[in-house]
Design a protein around this motif. Structure first.
Motif, PDB file in Angstrom:
ATOM      1  N   VAL A 261     -53.229   9.604-102.545  1.00  0.00           N
ATOM      2  CA  VAL A 261     -54.545   9.165-102.087  1.00  0.00           C
ATOM      3  C   VAL A 261     -54.636   9.247-100.565  1.00  0.00           C
ATOM      4  CG1 VAL A 261     -56.079   7.172-101.871  1.00  0.00           C
ATOM      5  CG2 VAL A 261     -55.055   7.717-104.080  1.00  0.00           C
ATOM      6  N   PHE A 262     -53.657   8.666 -99.878  1.00  0.00           N
ATOM      7  CA  PHE A 262     -53.712   8.641 -98.423  1.00  0.00           C
ATOM      8  C   PHE A 262     -53.394  10.010 -97.815  1.00  0.00           C
ATOM      9  CE2 PHE A 262     -52.945   4.071 -99.342  1.00  0.00           C
ATOM     10  CZ  PHE A 262     -54.106   3.587 -98.754  1.00  0.00           C
ATOM     11  N   HIS A 263     -52.584  10.803 -98.508  1.00  0.00           N
ATOM     12  CA  HIS A 263     -52.301  12.147 -98.008  1.00  0.00           C
ATOM     13  C   HIS A 263     -53.564  13.003 -98.064  1.00  0.00           C
ATOM     14  CE1 HIS A 263     -50.633  16.258 -97.884  1.00  0.00           C
ATOM     15  NE2 HIS A 263     -49.646  15.714 -97.194  1.00  0.00           N
ATOM     16  N   MET A 264     -54.348  12.853 -99.136  1.00  0.00           N
ATOM     17  CA  MET A 264     -55.588  13.629 -99.240  1.00  0.00           C
ATOM     18  C   MET A 264     -56.604  13.204 -98.191  1.00  0.00           C
ATOM     19  SD  MET A 264     -56.169  14.240-103.351  1.00  0.00           S
ATOM     20  CE  MET A 264     -55.816  12.566-103.904  1.00  0.00           C
ATOM     21  N   LEU A 265     -56.487  11.969 -97.705  1.00  0.00           N
ATOM     22  CA  LEU A 265     -57.351  11.522 -96.615  1.00  0.00           C
ATOM     23  C   LEU A 265     -56.890  12.060 -95.265  1.00  0.00           C
ATOM     24  CD1 LEU A 265     -57.962   7.783 -97.580  1.00  0.00           C
ATOM     25  CD2 LEU A 265     -59.668   9.617 -97.553  1.00  0.00           C
ATOM     26  N   GLY A 266     -55.689  12.658 -95.232  1.00  0.00           N
ATOM     27  CA  GLY A 266     -55.179  13.232 -93.992  1.00  0.00           C
ATOM     28  C   GLY A 266     -54.693  12.197 -92.998  1.00  0.00           C
ATOM     29  N   VAL A 267     -54.134  11.088 -93.501  1.00  0.00           N
ATOM     30  CA  VAL A 267     -53.720  10.004 -92.611  1.00  0.00           C
ATOM     31  C   VAL A 267     -52.668  10.470 -91.610  1.00  0.00           C
ATOM     32  CG1 VAL A 267     -52.638   7.725 -92.516  1.00  0.00           C
ATOM     33  CG2 VAL A 267     -54.301   8.238 -94.304  1.00  0.00           C
ATOM     34  N   PHE A 268     -51.722  11.292 -92.063  1.00  0.00           N
ATOM     35  CA  PHE A 268     -50.645  11.724 -91.174  1.00  0.00           C
ATOM     36  C   PHE A 268     -50.819  13.161 -90.676  1.00  0.00           C
ATOM     37  CE2 PHE A 268     -48.282   8.385 -93.616  1.00  0.00           C
ATOM     38  CZ  PHE A 268     -48.095   7.531 -92.539  1.00  0.00           C
ATOM     39  N   ASP A 269     -51.959  13.774 -90.957  1.00  0.00           N
ATOM     40  CA  ASP A 269     -52.156  15.163 -90.553  1.00  0.00           C
ATOM     41  C   ASP A 269     -52.563  15.306 -89.094  1.00  0.00           C
ATOM     42  OD1 ASP A 269     -51.516  15.918 -93.060  1.00  0.00           O
ATOM     43  OD2 ASP A 269     -53.570  16.214 -93.747  1.00  0.00           O
ATOM     44  N   GLY A 270     -53.080  14.260 -88.518  1.00  0.00           N
ATOM     45  CA  GLY A 270     -53.537  14.328 -87.131  1.00  0.00           C
ATOM     46  C   GLY A 270     -54.057  12.979 -86.695  1.00  0.00           C
ATOM     47  N   GLU A 271     -54.923  12.979 -85.704  1.00  0.00           N
ATOM     48  CA  GLU A 271     -55.471  11.732 -85.194  1.00  0.00           C
ATOM     49  C   GLU A 271     -56.365  11.079 -86.239  1.00  0.00           C
ATOM     50  OE1 GLU A 271     -58.178  10.134 -81.439  1.00  0.00           O
ATOM     51  OE2 GLU A 271     -57.471  12.210 -81.513  1.00  0.00           O
ATOM     52  N   VAL A 272     -56.158   9.796 -86.468  1.00  0.00           N
ATOM     53  CA  VAL A 272     -56.947   9.043 -87.435  1.00  0.00           C
ATOM     54  C   VAL A 272     -58.225   8.567 -86.759  1.00  0.00           C
ATOM     55  CG1 VAL A 272     -57.007   7.038 -88.957  1.00  0.00           C
ATOM     56  CG2 VAL A 272     -54.882   8.332 -88.681  1.00  0.00           C
ATOM     57  N   THR A 273     -59.356   8.996 -87.289  1.00  0.00           N
ATOM     58  CA  THR A 273     -60.639   8.586 -86.733  1.00  0.00           C
ATOM     59  C   THR A 273     -61.036   7.212 -87.266  1.00  0.00           C
ATOM     60  OG1 THR A 273     -61.861   9.654 -88.520  1.00  0.00           O
ATOM     61  CG2 THR A 273     -61.355  10.990 -86.565  1.00  0.00           C
ATOM     62  N   GLY A 274     -62.031   6.634 -86.634  1.00  0.00           N
ATOM     63  CA  GLY A 274     -62.506   5.328 -87.063  1.00  0.00           C
ATOM     64  C   GLY A 274     -62.944   5.290 -88.517  1.00  0.00           C
ATOM     65  N   PRO A 275     -63.782   6.233 -88.980  1.00  0.00           N
ATOM     66  CA  PRO A 275     -64.197   6.230 -90.382  1.00  0.00           C
ATOM     67  C   PRO A 275     -63.026   6.357 -91.363  1.00  0.00           C
ATOM     68  CG  PRO A 275     -65.663   7.607 -89.090  1.00  0.00           C
ATOM     69  CD  PRO A 275     -64.524   7.229 -88.193  1.00  0.00           C
ATOM     70  N   TYR A 312     -53.052   0.851 -86.408  1.00  0.00           N
ATOM     71  CA  TYR A 312     -52.500   1.236 -85.106  1.00  0.00           C
ATOM     72  C   TYR A 312     -53.438   2.217 -84.395  1.00  0.00           C
ATOM     73  CZ  TYR A 312     -49.268   3.448 -81.780  1.00  0.00           C
ATOM     74  OH  TYR A 312     -48.691   3.950 -80.655  1.00  0.00           O
ATOM     75  N   ALA A 313     -53.955   3.185 -85.160  1.00  0.00           N
ATOM     76  CA  ALA A 313     -54.884   4.163 -84.578  1.00  0.00           C
ATOM     77  C   ALA A 313     -56.167   3.490 -84.109  1.00  0.00           C
ATOM     78  CB  ALA A 313     -55.192   5.249 -85.605  1.00  0.00           C
ATOM     79  N   LEU A 314     -56.647   2.507 -84.859  1.00  0.00           N
ATOM     80  CA  LEU A 314     -57.864   1.794 -84.468  1.00  0.00           C
ATOM     81  C   LEU A 314     -57.659   1.046 -83.154  1.00  0.00           C
ATOM     82  CD1 LEU A 314     -59.435   0.264 -87.709  1.00  0.00           C
ATOM     83  CD2 LEU A 314     -60.387   2.016 -86.210  1.00  0.00           C
ATOM     84  N   GLN A 316     -55.515   1.738 -80.834  1.00  0.00           N
ATOM     85  CA  GLN A 316     -55.408   2.713 -79.761  1.00  0.00           C
ATOM     86  C   GLN A 316     -56.787   3.242 -79.354  1.00  0.00           C
ATOM     87  OE1 GLN A 316     -52.478   5.771 -80.864  1.00  0.00           O
ATOM     88  NE2 GLN A 316     -51.160   4.896 -79.289  1.00  0.00           N
ATOM     89  N   ALA A 317     -57.656   3.446 -80.346  1.00  0.00           N
ATOM     90  CA  ALA A 317     -58.992   3.961 -80.053  1.00  0.00           C
ATOM     91  C   ALA A 317     -59.828   2.969 -79.244  1.00  0.00           C
ATOM     92  CB  ALA A 317     -59.714   4.297 -81.354  1.00  0.00           C
ATOM     93  N   THR A 318     -59.540   1.681 -79.397  1.00  0.00           N
ATOM     94  CA  THR A 318     -60.291   0.672 -78.649  1.00  0.00           C
ATOM     95  C   THR A 318     -59.739   0.465 -77.249  1.00  0.00           C
ATOM     96  OG1 THR A 318     -58.912  -1.102 -79.564  1.00  0.00           O
ATOM     97  CG2 THR A 318     -60.936  -0.542 -80.761  1.00  0.00           C
ATOM     98  N   GLY A 319     -58.654   1.150 -76.904  1.00  0.00           N
ATOM     99  CA  GLY A 319     -58.108   1.076 -75.560  1.00  0.00           C
ATOM    100  C   GLY A 319     -56.867   0.215 -75.416  1.00  0.00           C
ATOM    101  N   ALA A 320     -56.462  -0.466 -76.488  1.00  0.00           N
ATOM    102  CA  ALA A 320     -55.275  -1.331 -76.421  1.00  0.00           C
ATOM    103  C   ALA A 320     -54.026  -0.505 -76.723  1.00  0.00           C
ATOM    104  CB  ALA A 320     -55.411  -2.487 -77.408  1.00  0.00           C
ATOM    105  N   VAL A 321     -53.754   0.481 -75.842  1.00  0.00           N
ATOM    106  CA  VAL A 321     -52.672   1.425 -76.110  1.00  0.00           C
ATOM    107  C   VAL A 321     -51.309   0.748 -76.055  1.00  0.00           C
ATOM    108  CG1 VAL A 321     -51.561   3.553 -75.350  1.00  0.00           C
ATOM    109  CG2 VAL A 321     -54.054   3.324 -75.208  1.00  0.00           C
ATOM    110  N   GLU A 322     -51.070  -0.052 -75.028  1.00  0.00           N
ATOM    111  CA  GLU A 322     -49.755  -0.660 -74.851  1.00  0.00           C
ATOM    112  C   GLU A 322     -49.447  -1.718 -75.899  1.00  0.00           C
ATOM    113  OE1 GLU A 322     -49.430  -2.093 -70.900  1.00  0.00           O
ATOM    114  OE2 GLU A 322     -49.528  -0.116 -69.952  1.00  0.00           O
ATOM    115  N   LEU A 323     -50.509  -2.397 -76.364  1.00  0.00           N
ATOM    116  CA  LEU A 323     -50.297  -3.478 -77.325  1.00  0.00           C
ATOM    117  C   LEU A 323     -50.655  -3.076 -78.754  1.00  0.00           C
ATOM    118  CD1 LEU A 323     -51.693  -6.536 -75.315  1.00  0.00           C
ATOM    119  CD2 LEU A 323     -49.303  -5.972 -75.761  1.00  0.00           C
ATOM    120  N   ALA A 324     -50.930  -1.796 -78.980  1.00  0.00           N
ATOM    121  CA  ALA A 324     -51.401  -1.363 -80.301  1.00  0.00           C
ATOM    122  C   ALA A 324     -50.402  -1.708 -81.401  1.00  0.00           C
ATOM    123  CB  ALA A 324     -51.672   0.142 -80.288  1.00  0.00           C
TER     124      ALA A 324
END
Length: 369
Positions: A261-275, A312-314, A316-324
């Motif tokens: 299920v998660f592989h078909m969503l492409g979770v580990f294929d690249g950057e995880v977008t918000g949606p 973790y990706a979320l 990072q996207a909000t700017g909390a890179v060091e504390l993600a």
């Protein structure tokens, strides 16, 4: 520490009356303020001696594999690399399988030691699979020559057929082991072998199916989940070996469901977008609903890595890179601890929403029968 299976066995043997066993169950359940089924017991250790014996057995199996591989190469003789590899697998695999069976005759059949029994069952199944694979590996050039295989498609079909044959024979050996020793994890191992048979056959005769592997694994995982539920529903109070069998089946089914299920969503294929992250979290909530309903936590554990990555990706996207990473661990860890602490009341709500299915699920209240 005594498991539900031990209590049931004691009652069957006449060492403990049914009333006394129920009184003990009720006492423990009331102390923990939860039905016994919510503890999701399964026997892994009967004492530290299990660890001691498991370490010793592992050493013996490693030695058997090495000695068997040495004599396997001598037996099969020199030749191409495939024959040498095959000889190693034949000798080592069957030596491990035979040694595992002999050790199980004492530590499983007589002593009923939990961890060594699991190790020896895995050693037997893995050894059979390795030995059978070695037979084919050592003779692949000869088989290709006899069958006049020339194209890549024909060779792919041969590989798929060989994998299916190995899986089917391994599943048969696993069934024989189950009939002799009744180790709960054996059913899950046999089911996984049959999944391998099905996937191998499809890949062998439908070349395009290589693009459908995730879909096939998902279907197999769902089928195994319902198979596990069949075992679960036959022992709703979770007082017999059937509950332990269901536990291992759920543990095997969970990654077969979660990973595709998660592989078909492409979770580990690249950057995880918000949606995508939102979908992952929503799916994890859905998995939690199922886990609460059937009172099994395997789905939550198997899909945990995906929701951690999405969260973790979320961050990072909000700017909390060091504390993600720290914020992800804090949020998910807190959520899981809260769910564990309030598992019973939340589960009562979830099961209540399912209406007529409540009678077919483990009880949500302490049973004082």
């Amino acid at each position: 520490m005594y498991s539900e299976s031990d209590l049931a066995s004691a009652v069957e043997a006449g060492a403990l009356s049914p009333a006394a066993a129920n009184a003990l169950r009720n006492y423990v359940a009331e102390r923990r303020a939860a039905p016994a089924v919510d503890e999701e017991h399964f026997k892994l250790l009967t004492g530290f001696n299990d660890i001691f014996v498991a370490i010793a057995a592992a050493l013996i199996l490693v030695a058997a594999a090495r000695i068997g591989a040495y004599f396997g190469v001598l037996l099969i003789g020199a030749g191409p690399e495939e024959r040498v590899v095959g000889g190693n697998m034949i000798g080592g695999g069957f030596a491990v399988a035979a040694t595992s069976w002999m050790l199980a005759e004492y530590f499983t059949a007589r002593r009923r030691m939990a961890l060594p029994s699991i190790l020896l069952m895995l050693g037997f199944t893995g050894g059979i699979a390795a030995g059978l694979s070695g037979i084919f590996a050592a003779n692949i050039p000869w088989i290709e020559q006899q069958m006049h295989l020339a194209t890549d498609l024909q060779k792919q079909q041969l590989a798929g057929g060989v994998a299916a044959a190995v899986g089917l024979l391994t599943a048969t050996a696993t069934w024989i082991h189950w009939k002799r020793f009744m180790v709960p994890i054996t059913v899950a191992a046999g089911a996984l072998a049959l999944v391998g048979v099905g996937v191998s056959l499809v890949l062998a005769f439908v070349p395009q199916a290589k693009d459908w592997v995730n879909e096939m694994l998902l279907v197999a995982g769902v089928a195994m989940f319902f198979f596990a539920m069949r075992w679960d529903m036959s022992d709703l109070q979770r007082r017999t070996r059937r509950s332990d069998v269901a536990f291992w089946l759920h543990l095997a089914a969970a990654p077969l469901i979660a990973h595709p299920v998660f592989h078909m969503l492409g979770v580990f294929d690249g950057e995880v977008t918000g949606p995508v992250a939102a979908v992952v979290i929503a799916l994890y909530v859905a998995f939690a609903f199922v886990a609460l309903a059937v009172d099994r936590r395997a789905l939550l554990v198997s899909s945990l890595i995906y929701v951690l990555w999405a969260m973790y990706a979320l961050f990072q996207a909000t700017g909390a890179v060091e504390l993600a990473a720290a914020l992800t661990a804090l949020v998910i860890g807190s959520a899981l601890l809260l769910l564990s602490a309030f598992w019973q009341p939340v589960r009562r709500i979830v099961v209540g929403l399912l209406g007529g299915l409540e009678e077919r699920l483990p009880p949500t209240q302490i049973v004082t029968a």
